[in-house]
Design a protein around this motif. Structure first.
Motif, PDB file in Angstrom:
ATOM      1  N   HIS A   1       0.757  -1.258  -0.087  1.00 58.43           N
ATOM      2  CA  HIS A   1      -0.076   0.084   0.147  1.00 58.43           C
ATOM      3  C   HIS A   1       0.973   1.304  -0.032  1.00 58.43           C
ATOM      4  O   HIS A   1       1.912   1.403   0.488  1.00 58.43           O
ATOM      5  CB  HIS A   1      -1.057  -0.023   1.217  1.00 58.43           C
TER       6      HIS A   1
ATOM      7  N   SER B   1      -5.687   0.103  -1.879  1.00 63.36           N
ATOM      8  CA  SER B   1      -5.995  -1.154  -1.434  1.00 63.36           C
ATOM      9  C   SER B   1      -6.760  -1.923  -2.685  1.00 63.36           C
ATOM     10  O   SER B   1      -6.468  -3.135  -2.740  1.00 63.36           O
ATOM     11  CB  SER B   1      -6.932  -1.179  -0.185  1.00 63.36           C
TER      12      SER B   1
ATOM     13  N   MET C   1      -7.184  -4.901   3.814  1.00 65.85           N
ATOM     14  CA  MET C   1      -6.866  -5.314   2.147  1.00 65.85           C
ATOM     15  C   MET C   1      -6.423  -6.648   2.016  1.00 65.85           C
ATOM     16  O   MET C   1      -6.509  -6.822   0.766  1.00 65.85           O
ATOM     17  CB  MET C   1      -5.454  -4.231   2.177  1.00 65.85           C
TER      18      MET C   1
ATOM     19  N   ASN D   1     -12.709  -0.091   2.952  1.00 66.58           N
ATOM     20  CA  ASN D   1     -12.016   0.028   4.360  1.00 66.58           C
ATOM     21  C   ASN D   1     -12.691  -0.856   5.502  1.00 66.58           C
ATOM     22  O   ASN D   1     -13.076  -0.134   6.503  1.00 66.58           O
ATOM     23  CB  ASN D   1     -11.463   1.354   4.667  1.00 66.58           C
TER      24      ASN D   1
END
Length: 326
Positions: A50, A68, A91, A141
């Motif tokens: 990331h 992600s 992720m 997320n």
């Protein structure tokens, strides 16, 4: 020159990060970098990193870099058998959702996320009861369980597009309160927001932006939409990590401030050495749980495998794929 005198593969990589990693620091990384490069070949593995990972990971051992969703999508194009996620747990789950036949490893399973931890499937159920006609748009997320309880996912880059694609007057948007408010400012769709926040981006204030402009005249300020709305309003541009990087590449400002996690500025600066990067940043403690030594140990032991209950994976994958279909 003998083989013993020959430079390691890692030492050849040092030049690209030499302006952000000092010669005194590099020896602490070099052996791990060499071992990881070897282990990737042996395991038929790639490393997904990331944008918030530290430079020695991002620029020296990663095969795929980005946000992600980009990591998961690019991994699907790879022939690698093993995916190592240099990022946080949600992720790794997203990578597994989109690559169900591959082995996905995370070097530290405790690498979490304040946003992902702020909401549970039970909360989604409560929101649905309160707003029965509103579909649930969930930020990527989040955990696989929360994705599975939702109608469609979104990223910070496509959130407005996703919300408006549903063709309804009101949507529930979880879990990031600030992202939801920033989206609400760009659409006529009513947004019902959850109270989750990113512990990195919520630290910034409009006063921080004022002080930054005073200290660094002429600096172009780019903010992530997980920041409070007043920070976004005080900035010159707001966008996802990919959008911020693209902005720097297109406009090449003489001086720029990325209002986001610390390591992103360092990573982007490698590609633009002539730009002065001001760093009004905060560290993500979860991202920083991932280190070179943990990546090496994961590849050595194949520990940290990510699995998802098939009953959860199917609806979670559907929510992600519905977004991708846009």
């Amino acid at each position: 020159m003998t083989l013993l005198d020959a430079p390691s593969a890692a030492s050849a990589l040092y030049e690209r990060v030499s302006h952000i990693i000092t010669p005194m620091e590099w020896p602490d990384f070099e052996a791990d970098v060499d071992a990881i490069l070897r282990l990737k070949r042996e395991r038929e593995a790639i490393i997904l990193a990331h944008n918030y990972q530290s430079p020695e990971i991002f620029h020296c051992v990663a095969d795929v870099v980005g946000d992600s969703l980009a990591l998961a999508r690019e991994a699907a194009k790879s022939e690698a058998r093993v995916l190592v996620m240099a990022g946080v747990h949600f992720m790794a789950e997203t990578a597994k959702l989109l690559n169900p036949t591959k082995t996905v490893l995370i070097p530290d399973p405790k690498a979490g996320c304040s946003l992902a931890e702020s909401i549970r499937p039970e909360d989604i159920a409560l929101l649905r009861r309160a707003y029965p006609d509103a579909p649930v748009v969930t930020y990527v997320n989040t955990s696989a369980e929360v994705k599975a309880a939702s109608d469609i996912c979104c990223t910070s880059a496509n959130a407005v597009k996703v919300v408006e694609s549903l063709g309804v007057p009101r949507v529930i948007m979880t879990p990031d309160e600030y992202l939801a408010k920033n989206v609400a400012a760009q659409t006529k769709v009513e947004i019902v927001a959850w109270r989750g926040r990113c512990e990195v981006h919520e630290q910034f204030s409009a006063r921080d932006i004022e002080e930054l402009r005073e200290a660094y005249p002429g600096a172009i300020v780019l903010a992530h939409p997980e920041c409070p709305p007043e920070v976004v309003a005080a900035s010159d541009f707001a966008g996802s990590t990919a959008d911020m990087i693209s902005y720097v590449g297109r406009h090449r400002p003489a001086r720029v401030a990325l209002v986001t996690e610390c390591s992103m500025s360092a990573n982007v600066s490698v590609h633009y050495p002539n730009i002065d990067f001001v760093r009004p940043c905060a560290l993500c403690p979860h991202m920083k749980r991932i280190t070179l030594s943990k990546i090496r140990r994961t590849l050595e032991t194949m520990a940290g495998e990510v699995t998802i209950d098939p009953a959860v994976a199917a609806p979670a994958r559907r929510a992600v794929e519905r977004m991708l279909a846009l």
